[in-house]
Design a protein around this motif. Structure first.
Motif, PDB file in Angstrom:
ATOM      1  N   GLN A 127     -28.554   6.432 -39.058  1.00 37.34           N
ATOM      2  CA  GLN A 127     -27.614   7.389 -38.456  1.00 37.34           C
ATOM      3  C   GLN A 127     -26.362   6.662 -37.956  1.00 37.34           C
ATOM      4  O   GLN A 127     -26.022   6.728 -36.778  1.00 37.34           O
ATOM      5  CB  GLN A 127     -28.283   8.111 -37.290  1.00 37.34           C
ATOM      6  N   PRO A 128     -25.637   5.967 -38.847  1.00 38.58           N
ATOM      7  CA  PRO A 128     -24.505   5.139 -38.405  1.00 38.58           C
ATOM      8  C   PRO A 128     -23.338   5.926 -37.819  1.00 38.58           C
ATOM      9  O   PRO A 128     -22.479   5.353 -37.167  1.00 38.58           O
ATOM     10  CB  PRO A 128     -24.088   4.392 -39.676  1.00 38.58           C
ATOM     11  N   THR A 129     -23.296   7.237 -38.032  1.00 36.73           N
ATOM     12  CA  THR A 129     -22.217   8.031 -37.435  1.00 36.73           C
ATOM     13  C   THR A 129     -22.606   8.567 -36.065  1.00 36.73           C
ATOM     14  O   THR A 129     -21.810   9.221 -35.406  1.00 36.73           O
ATOM     15  CB  THR A 129     -21.831   9.207 -38.352  1.00 36.73           C
ATOM     16  N   VAL A 130     -23.858   8.286 -35.639  1.00 38.43           N
ATOM     17  CA  VAL A 130     -24.350   8.787 -34.351  1.00 38.43           C
ATOM     18  C   VAL A 130     -24.542   7.655 -33.348  1.00 38.43           C
ATOM     19  O   VAL A 130     -24.097   7.735 -32.209  1.00 38.43           O
ATOM     20  CB  VAL A 130     -25.671   9.567 -34.537  1.00 38.43           C
TER      21      VAL A 130
ATOM     22  N   ARG B  15     -24.839   5.252 -28.145  1.00 41.16           N
ATOM     23  CA  ARG B  15     -24.240   6.408 -28.803  1.00 41.16           C
ATOM     24  C   ARG B  15     -22.814   6.042 -29.208  1.00 41.16           C
ATOM     25  O   ARG B  15     -22.056   5.488 -28.410  1.00 41.16           O
ATOM     26  CB  ARG B  15     -24.257   7.609 -27.852  1.00 41.16           C
ATOM     27  N   LEU B  16     -22.457   6.319 -30.433  1.00 35.60           N
ATOM     28  CA  LEU B  16     -21.173   5.914 -30.979  1.00 35.60           C
ATOM     29  C   LEU B  16     -19.990   6.595 -30.290  1.00 35.60           C
ATOM     30  O   LEU B  16     -18.970   5.967 -30.037  1.00 35.60           O
ATOM     31  CB  LEU B  16     -21.143   6.207 -32.486  1.00 35.60           C
ATOM     32  N   ILE B  17     -20.153   7.844 -29.913  1.00 35.16           N
ATOM     33  CA  ILE B  17     -19.030   8.603 -29.359  1.00 35.16           C
ATOM     34  C   ILE B  17     -18.552   8.081 -28.003  1.00 35.16           C
ATOM     35  O   ILE B  17     -17.371   8.107 -27.700  1.00 35.16           O
ATOM     36  CB  ILE B  17     -19.363  10.108 -29.285  1.00 35.16           C
TER      37      ILE B  17
END
Length: 119
Positions: A48-51, A8-10
């Protein structure tokens, strides 16, 4: 059987694909027995590169009637960011965590381990 994993990116947490979304626990992951659905899930996940980042399928093995990641590295990742049982996903406990922690037999190492010698 296979499962699809990512980070997960975050927060960098390992997450697992389930019906078009990412879930935190391996026990909730969607299991695939055919190549086409796996490739589709990987493709959608990579879209989903921002996720998430680093989307890829992992091989699974059945151990004591439950599915677990085949590679030792992926079993560690499935347990969470630490090997300390009071932190991360392991602190939540449950049957799935116990199955991963004590999965016997078929785990294989996919990498090399370099030991650091202390002086």
């Amino acid at each position: 059987m296979k499962a699809v994993v990512a980070n997960r990116l975050i927060d960098g947490e390992v997450v697992f694909w389930k019906s078009g979304q990412w879930v935190e626990r391996f026990g909730d992951a969607e299991l695939f027995d055919a190549e086409a659905p796996v490739e589709h899930a990987v493709s959608v996940g990579k879209g989903q590169p921002t996720v998430v980042v680093d989307v890829y399928p992992i091989d699974l093995v059945q151990s004591d009637g439950r599915w677990a990641p085949l590679s030792y590295r992926e079993r560690i990742r499935a347990l969470g960011p630490t090997n300390e049982p009071t932190h991360g996903k392991q602190a939540e406990g449950g049957d799935v965590i116990e199955a991963l922690r004590h999965a016997a037999g078929a785990a294989r190492s996919t990498g090399r381990v370099d030991l650091i010698r202390r002086k």
